[in-house]
Design an enzyme around this catalytic site. Structure first.
Site, short mmCIF file in Angstrom:
data_model
loop_
_atom_site.label_atom_id
_atom_site.label_comp_id
_atom_site.label_asym_id
_atom_site.label_seq_id
_atom_site.Cartn_x
_atom_site.Cartn_y
_atom_site.Cartn_z
N GLU A 156 -6.71 -45.73 83.46
CA GLU A 156 -7.84 -46.51 82.97
C GLU A 156 -8.17 -47.67 83.89
O GLU A 156 -9.21 -47.70 84.52
CB GLU A 156 -7.52 -47.01 81.56
CG GLU A 156 -8.75 -47.38 80.78
CD GLU A 156 -8.50 -47.37 79.29
OE1 GLU A 156 -7.34 -47.55 78.88
OE2 GLU A 156 -9.46 -47.17 78.53
N GLU A 158 0.38 -81.69 60.42
CA GLU A 158 -0.61 -82.44 59.66
C GLU A 158 -1.00 -83.75 60.31
O GLU A 158 -2.15 -84.15 60.25
CB GLU A 158 -0.09 -82.70 58.24
CG GLU A 158 -0.56 -81.63 57.29
CD GLU A 158 -0.12 -81.88 55.87
OE1 GLU A 158 0.84 -82.63 55.65
OE2 GLU A 158 -0.75 -81.29 54.97
#
Lengths: 115, 508
Positions: B69, B311
């Protein structure tokens, strides 16, 4: 006189490869205008050449001269597609009208007129 | 009774692909061909190249790449980003290409009978040239689309596979599939390489994509079942995150501190080294404090610690910690602590996992805190976060690292969300931080809900937070329903009566 150089790649002496060689020699003898040289290469003996030429399908004939390089795969049983595929010129072009001229035959036609 | 003689087991070849050998119970079946099937963009070419790359760098096994490919030039360029210098390996005679691609515009005419015998010649030649133990072929679909007669293609591939088997090399062949769940591969490829099949998926879940690997079958040899998430990272390639926890971890009896003496006491004298604690609470209940006290407590005892925060920023975190009289930057300067703040949105959850694992491998800490797992829900599904928690737990336990994770409850008052409950089963101990509304005031309560292998305090205690951290006080004796979010005052006499009920009664 043109000089043709054709290489036929095979793996061993199989029915297919024998047939391909016979077909190729017949086509060259009957249809080629000029001298030709056919080299048969057995990839079992020279596997590195398969890599160089990126060959996968066999048998395959590669026209190295004159340029451009062309290749045709199979046992070469259909003369017409071999001639077309290798971009070879036949001695006698088909009589006009009998068959449709291939679209890409114009440059070939030019060369033919030089003969 | 089965009296049949067992044939010698199939040997496994450790691939070196991170995580793969774990889920494959040792590696790929050695000397066999394994089909790797996946949709476009599922990572087939990377896997095919990585199989060879890990062989060269990790186990001194050379490789041959058969490409149908992408051209060798493209592969050389594309794989540089993963840190694989294929050109160099080619020069050193460790890697060889078999280039089955066709240049654009180059047409071959087919006339009469043919076969594809040169492929085998070339693969064999390349294997002998570099003395290869591994071969990858990528991808069969491109090979099939090249030649119209798929019977010939199938026959040739079968021949290649059996010759390679006879030589004893281990082979990975990739193939396309048109959908994530359905037939294994196009062109009936599995008919001739059916023994071992791996499926790569790149599934859309909501607005997020998730990569997984599944070993569909390894004929005659065991492997882990199910889909395992994986990530493709620069400088490394595919990293598989096993879902299963290796059970051979040794359980330690040594207790270590949570960084808060009163909390240690509630847990029966600290938590076990190598165990994982979950701290669950609504926003503002003190989860980040618990995480900071945890790492600081470790550092105070000479343990190396990492704090991952999803956070807050470093500045915020440092400022908060100073407010509780904990100097994180100083600990970092001393080389005892590493604070890593990452925005959940910066990457997928699998990538975060790979990144945290890398940090842990580099820093080699004794304890790790993650604050807060729930923030990852912004980039992952509940399932994804759970898998993160499971994989992280498995990983740090393996290394005998003590862990503390925090999660956020969706509601201010009351119990945990289902997402949290999913994580509860993974950890060894659970500490709940809860708001308690009483007589017009909001107070905070803490309780140890679960503590594997140890007795612990069963009371719900009030705690306060001041400039020296968390202080745990007396139990809420006269309140009931705190965990469900509906505290009700209970008369003292009623409590005594309930306690009486569970006491052993001596016959008069």
């Amino acid at each position: 006189m043109r000089k043709y150089k054709l290489k036929l790649y095979v793996t061993g002496k199989t029915l297919k490869s024998e047939r391909a060689l016979a077909n190729l020699m017949r086509i060259c003898d009957e249809d080629l205008d000029g001298t030709y040289e056919i080299v048969t290469i057995d990839l079992l003996e020279h596997p590195e050449l398969a890599e160089d030429e990126k060959i996968i399908a066999l048998p395959v004939v590669i026209k190295e001269l004159p340029r451009p390089i062309r290749r045709v795969i199979g046992d070469l049983s259909d003369t017409e597609s071999v001639l077309l595929g290798l971009d070879l010129e036949a001695i006698d072009p088909e009589p006009p009208g009998e068959d449709l001229e291939p679209v890409d035959s114009e440059p070939a036609g030019e060369e033919r007129s030089q003969k | 009774m089965n009296t049949e003689k067992r044939p010698a087991g199939i040997e496994k070849l450790p691939t070196g692909i991170p995580g793969f050998d774990h889920i494959a119970f040792g590696g790929l079946p050695k000397g066999r061909t394994t089909l790797v099937s996946g949709t476009a963009g599922s990572g087939k070419t990377v896997l095919a190249c990585q199989f060879l790359a890990e062989g060269i760098t990790g186990s001194n096994q050379n490789g041959v790449m058969v490409t149908f490919e992408e051209s060798p030039a493209d592969i050389r360029t594309n794989m540089l980003g993963f840190g694989w210098d294929i050109q160099k390996w080619e020069d050193e005679g460790k890697w060889a290409f078999v280039d089955g691609t066709r240049e654009l515009g180059e047409e071959e005419i087919l006339t009469g009978e043919y076969d594809l015998g040169a492929l085998l010649v070339r693969v064999e030649h390349a294997v002998r040239k570099v003395n290869a133990s591994r071969v990858s072929a990528d991808s069969l679909g491109a090979f099939f689309s090249e030649y119209t007669d798929s019977t010939i293609v199938r026959g040739e591939l079968h021949r290649v596979a059996s010759v390679l088997k006879a030589i004893g090399v281990t082979v990975v062949m990739t193939a396309e599939r048109s959908q994530e769940y359905g037939e294994i591969a196009r062109y009936g490829v599995e008919e001739f390489v059916a023994d071992n099949v791996i499926i790569l998926r790149n599934v859309q879940e909501g607005a997020k994509r998730r990569r997984t690997m599944e070993i569909l079958k390894f004929r005659g040899t065991p492997h882990d079942k199910g889909e395992h998430p994986f990530s493709i990272v620069s400088n490394g390639g595919i990293v598989i995150l096993p879902r299963s926890t290796p059970l051979e971890q040794s359980a330690s009896n040594v207790r270590v501190t949570l960084g808060n003496q009163q909390l240690d006491e509630m847990c029966g004298g600290g938590i076990f080294r190598g165990s994982v604690v979950l701290v669950s609470g609504a926003t503002g209940t003190g989860k980040t404090l618990a995480a900071i006290e945890f790492v600081a407590g470790g550092v105070a005892n000479g343990e190396r610690s990492i704090l991952f925060d999803f956070e807050e920023s470093r500045e915020q975190l440092f400022r908060n910690a100073i407010g509780w009289n904990i100097d994180l930057p100083q600990m970092e300067r001393a080389g005892k602590l590493l604070v890593v703040c990452a925005s959940p949105e910066a990457a997928g959850v699998e990538d975060h996992l790979v990144e945290t694992r890398r940090k842990i491998e580099d820093f080699k800490p004794d304890r790790v805190a993650v604050d807060c797992l729930s923030a990852l829900e912004r980039v992952a599904t509940e399932k994804g976060v759970r898998e993160f928690a499971i994989a992280m737990t498995a990983f740090i336990k393996q290394l005998q690292i003590t862990g503390l994770f925090t999660t956020t409850t969706a509601k201010l008052f009351g119990g945990a969300s289902t997402a949290e409950a999913n994580i509860f089963t993974v950890t060894d101990a659970i500490i709940l931080l809860r708001y308690v509304e009483m007589l017009g005031a909001i107070r905070r309560g803490v309780t140890v809900m679960k503590m594997r292998g140890s007795a612990h305090d069963r009371e719900i205690r009030e705690f306060t937070i001041d400039d020296r951290g968390m202080h745990i006080g007396k139990p809420f004796r006269e309140v009931s329903g705190i965990l469900t979010g509906n505290p009700v005052r209970v008369a003292a006499s009623e409590i005594d009566r309930v306690e009486e009920m569970f006491k052993d009664k001596h016959p008069a």
